[in-house]
Design a protein around this motif. Structure first.
Motif, mmCIF file in Angstrom:
data_model
loop_
_atom_site.group_PDB
_atom_site.id
_atom_site.type_symbol
_atom_site.label_atom_id
_atom_site.label_comp_id
_atom_site.label_asym_id
_atom_site.label_seq_id
_atom_site.Cartn_x
_atom_site.Cartn_y
_atom_site.Cartn_z
ATOM 1 N N ASN A 23 0.806 -1.224 0.000
ATOM 2 C CA ASN A 23 0.000 0.000 0.000
ATOM 3 C C ASN A 23 0.837 1.270 0.000
ATOM 4 O O ASN A 23 0.283 2.366 0.142
ATOM 5 N N ASP A 24 2.145 1.152 -0.146
ATOM 6 C CA ASP A 24 2.941 2.353 -0.404
ATOM 7 C C ASP A 24 2.455 2.927 -1.726
ATOM 8 O O ASP A 24 2.320 2.208 -2.725
ATOM 9 N N ARG A 25 2.181 4.228 -1.762
ATOM 10 C CA ARG A 25 1.578 4.843 -2.944
ATOM 11 C C ARG A 25 2.446 4.733 -4.203
ATOM 12 O O ARG A 25 1.969 4.914 -5.317
ATOM 13 N N ARG A 96 4.716 9.414 -1.157
ATOM 14 C CA ARG A 96 3.794 10.250 -0.391
ATOM 15 C C ARG A 96 3.330 9.594 0.909
ATOM 16 O O ARG A 96 2.988 10.265 1.872
ATOM 17 N N GLY A 97 3.335 8.285 0.970
ATOM 18 C CA GLY A 97 2.915 7.618 2.197
ATOM 19 C C GLY A 97 2.310 6.265 1.911
ATOM 20 O O GLY A 97 2.440 5.714 0.817
ATOM 21 N N THR A 98 1.638 5.712 2.906
ATOM 22 C CA THR A 98 1.052 4.378 2.821
ATOM 23 C C THR A 98 -0.431 4.458 3.161
ATOM 24 O O THR A 98 -0.820 5.091 4.141
ATOM 25 N N GLY A 99 -1.251 3.820 2.355
ATOM 26 C CA GLY A 99 -2.683 3.799 2.620
ATOM 27 C C GLY A 99 -3.411 3.040 1.526
ATOM 28 O O GLY A 99 -2.839 2.749 0.470
ATOM 29 N N ARG A 101 -5.579 2.213 -1.656
ATOM 30 C CA ARG A 101 -5.520 2.920 -2.930
ATOM 31 C C ARG A 101 -6.649 3.932 -3.056
ATOM 32 O O ARG A 101 -7.830 3.580 -3.050
ATOM 33 N N ASP A 102 -6.258 5.198 -3.164
ATOM 34 C CA ASP A 102 -7.205 6.303 -3.351
ATOM 35 C C ASP A 102 -6.406 7.470 -3.922
ATOM 36 O O ASP A 102 -5.306 7.757 -3.455
ATOM 37 N N THR A 106 -2.682 10.789 0.891
ATOM 38 C CA THR A 106 -2.751 10.160 2.205
ATOM 39 C C THR A 106 -2.290 11.176 3.251
ATOM 40 O O THR A 106 -1.604 12.144 2.942
ATOM 41 N N GLU A 107 -2.643 10.924 4.496
ATOM 42 C CA GLU A 107 -2.250 11.795 5.588
ATOM 43 C C GLU A 107 -0.829 11.456 6.049
ATOM 44 O O GLU A 107 -0.354 10.334 5.861
#
Length: 279
Positions: A23-25, A96-99, A101-102, A106-107
């Motif tokens: 989930n790393d972007r 940018r970060g991990t989250g 997929r969107d 991410t924050e």
């Protein structure tokens, strides 16, 4: 001591043993920026210039850095000491970060990656062969993003033709190469594309310009055409990994070879700067 090294958010190991979250972007969007440069005798060349560009590129994409410039510099200098050779290529990127997929951001802060691998200093006497490729990249070429598919495809086309680099052009205008900046020598002058959103502000490019100015070689930062490239006294490509190489062929046609003495003077000065700063 290690032969290669990978680092991810505080964890490090040999590159082939490193793992990163799916989930790393970077996996979905190539959402990040990178920088890289050579290291000799455990001394990273032009490290401050590279780190400045790295942080500037992250800011342009609104990526929150997980460390300060001073902390990154200290980390890189610590990591190179873990390798069993001091002649290395040092690569680092922030995503940018991990989250899940969107598309929206991410924050939080980004993820920091570093890879180190052995690399001998380039041989500047090497002559390389080039091809030209229409530049189909987007209009953020001044940012060293991880979105490199056009450069990957152009580099593959060059490899298939037995060449070492591809020169991008938009219509008649030469922009840069797939992974380097492009310049020409003509009538004793260095001509290089201006800094705009169509080319990367290369560190090696800046050093080349500075060296030419010290040598008394006039520098014209202006657009030049494919026709000018083919008619140049010498064709140069500059990058952090190869410094300043000259071409002998573009699209199967011979180029350069008409300012050998000036070329040798410039390349010798480029090499001497590197050797002096990495003693």
């Amino acid at each position: 001591m290690m032969k290669t090294l990978g680092y991810y958010n505080g964890t490090y190991d040999e590159l082939d043993r490193m793992m990163v979250p799916m989930n790393d972007r970077v996996c979905y969007f190539g959402d990040g920026v990178y920088d890289a440069g050579p290291c000799r005798n455990y001394h990273i060349f032009a490290i401050d210039e590279h780190i400045d560009r790295f942080f500037n590129n992250a800011a342009l994409l609104e990526i929150r850095m997980p460390c300060t410039k001073a902390e990154l510099k200290a980390l890189l200098q610590e990591l190179v000491q873990k390798l069993d050779t001091g002649d290395l290529f040092v690569y680092y990127q922030v995503t940018r970060g991990t989250g899940m997929r969107d598309h929206p951001f991410t924050e939080g802060t980004g993820n920091l990656w570093v890879t180190l691998k052995p690399a001998a200093p380039p041989q500047l006497a090497e002559k390389i062969r080039l091809i030209t490729v229409e530049d189909t990249r987007f209009y953020h070429c001044n940012i060293k993003t991880l979105n490199l598919i056009p450069s990957v495809m152009a580099s593959q086309r060059a490899k298939e033709k037995g060449c070492q680099e591809a020169v991008f052009h938009r219509g008649d205008r030469v922009t840069e190469c797939a992974h380097s900046n492009c310049h020409i020598l003509k009538d004793g002058r260095l001509i290089t594309a201006p800094l705009d959103n169509l080319i990367l502000p290369g560190i090696a490019r800046a050093h080349l310009i500075n060296i030419c100015e010290k040598l008394g070689v006039p520098v014209d930062e202006r657009p030049f055409t494919v026709a000018e490239l083919m008619a140049a006294d010498e064709v140069l490509v500059s990058s952090s990994s190869k410094f300043c190489l000259s071409a002998c062929e573009v699209d199967g046609k011979p180029v350069g070879g008409r300012a050998a003495a000036l070329l040798e003077t410039i390349q010798k000065a480029v090499e001497e700067e590197f050797l002096t700063q990495t003693e």
